[in-house]
Design a protein around this motif. Structure first.
Motif, short mmCIF file in Angstrom:
data_model
loop_
_atom_site.label_atom_id
_atom_site.label_comp_id
_atom_site.label_asym_id
_atom_site.label_seq_id
_atom_site.Cartn_x
_atom_site.Cartn_y
_atom_site.Cartn_z
N THR A 89 36.22 22.45 -37.80
CA THR A 89 34.84 22.92 -37.70
C THR A 89 34.36 23.48 -39.03
O THR A 89 33.26 23.16 -39.51
CB THR A 89 34.70 23.98 -36.60
N GLU A 90 35.20 24.29 -39.65
CA GLU A 90 34.82 24.88 -40.94
C GLU A 90 34.65 23.81 -42.01
O GLU A 90 33.67 23.83 -42.78
CB GLU A 90 35.88 25.90 -41.38
N THR A 93 31.46 21.70 -41.28
CA THR A 93 30.24 22.48 -41.53
C THR A 93 30.00 22.59 -43.03
O THR A 93 28.87 22.41 -43.50
CB THR A 93 30.36 23.87 -40.88
N THR A 94 31.05 22.85 -43.79
CA THR A 94 30.91 22.92 -45.24
C THR A 94 30.43 21.59 -45.81
O THR A 94 29.55 21.54 -46.68
CB THR A 94 32.26 23.31 -45.89
N GLU A 97 26.63 21.07 -44.29
CA GLU A 97 25.64 22.13 -44.47
C GLU A 97 25.01 22.08 -45.85
O GLU A 97 23.87 22.46 -46.03
CB GLU A 97 26.32 23.50 -44.30
N VAL A 165 29.63 14.83 -35.93
CA VAL A 165 29.08 16.03 -36.57
C VAL A 165 27.93 15.66 -37.51
O VAL A 165 26.95 16.40 -37.61
CB VAL A 165 30.20 16.83 -37.29
N PHE A 169 23.77 17.24 -37.89
CA PHE A 169 23.11 17.72 -39.10
C PHE A 169 22.03 16.77 -39.62
O PHE A 169 21.30 17.12 -40.54
CB PHE A 169 24.14 17.94 -40.21
N ARG A 176 19.21 23.90 -38.65
CA ARG A 176 20.63 23.58 -38.78
C ARG A 176 21.34 23.89 -37.46
O ARG A 176 21.00 24.86 -36.79
CB ARG A 176 21.26 24.42 -39.89
N GLU A 178 23.93 25.35 -34.83
CA GLU A 178 24.70 26.58 -34.81
C GLU A 178 26.19 26.25 -34.87
O GLU A 178 26.62 25.16 -34.47
CB GLU A 178 24.38 27.38 -33.56
N ALA A 179 26.97 27.22 -35.34
CA ALA A 179 28.42 27.01 -35.47
C ALA A 179 29.03 26.62 -34.13
O ALA A 179 29.93 25.78 -34.06
CB ALA A 179 29.07 28.28 -36.02
N VAL A 182 28.71 22.87 -33.44
CA VAL A 182 29.66 22.08 -34.21
C VAL A 182 31.06 22.21 -33.60
O VAL A 182 31.76 21.21 -33.40
CB VAL A 182 29.68 22.52 -35.69
N HIS A 183 31.45 23.44 -33.27
CA HIS A 183 32.77 23.67 -32.68
C HIS A 183 32.93 22.93 -31.36
O HIS A 183 33.99 22.38 -31.07
CB HIS A 183 33.00 25.17 -32.50
#
Length: 199
Positions: A89-90, A93-94, A97, A165, A169, A176, A178-179, A182-183
């Motif tokens: 997820t991290e 997202t990186t 994002e 994912v 986006f 955007r 939310e976290a 994505v998770h």
């Protein structure tokens, strides 16, 4: 012709300006004039350093791919720690994002740019192809530790994660994701393969 501010690192200043235009106005607004105006320099500066605008954009994409090496190293460093879903997820997202989504839109919208990029990335979509390889390598390392099932098809999981994912986006006009959203996508994709808690 006035050149605006002094250009210390011309290449990086032009790349930064391009990313600002992409994020603010989208790929259709991207021209050499828009870039040099954003960078506050004469239009000729870009053409003194690059053969043409597509050559410049190809170097921008290659620069983004090179930056992914750092992200791949960080993801690989998380192997065996946290949770598989949390680490993915991290990383995703990186990846998306930042200007990643805009770069992908740029690549798909310019035939000349895609033709140049085919010289170094003959298959797939540059940036997404390298990101897929990054995730597959991470999942393979987690599989070696037993945190991903031994029979997990990481070659299918990685592009599935990228595609799912990326869709979250892809709406440049919308907020955007939310976290948690994505998770949720990540945990759904890896639910059958991850052997650690999915939190």
């Amino acid at each position: 012709m006035p050149t605006g501010v002094a250009m210390r690192d011309v290449r990086q200043q032009l790349f930064d300006a391009t990313e600002r235009v992409l994020l603010r106005d989208g790929p259709n607004a991207l021209t050499s004039r828009a870039v040099t105006t954003e960078a506050r320099c004469a239009k000729g500066v870009l053409h003194r350093h690059f053969a043409d605008f597509d050559a410049f954009l190809a170097e921008l994409v290659q620069d983004r791919i090179a930056r992914m090496d750092r992200q791949a190293a960080a993801l690989h460093g998380s192997v065996g720690s946290g949770t598989v879903a949390g680490n993915l997820t991290e990383a995703l997202t990186t990846l998306f994002e930042s200007v990643g989504v805009a770069i992908v839109a740029l690549i798909t919208s310019r035939d000349g740019l895609r033709a140049r990029l085919r010289e170094t990335t003959p298959t797939g979509v540059p940036v997404l192809t390298e990101a897929t390889a990054m995730l597959a390598a991470y999942l393979d390392a987690e599989r070696a530790l037993g945190r991903v099932a031994a029979d997990a098809d990481v070659g299918t999981l990685a592009p599935t994660l990228i595609g799912a994912v990326h869709l979250l986006f892809a709406d440049r006009e919308g907020p955007r994701p939310e976290a948690g959203a994505v998770h949720k996508v990540v945990t759904t994709v890896v639910a059958g393969a991850a052997r650690d808690p999915l939190r």
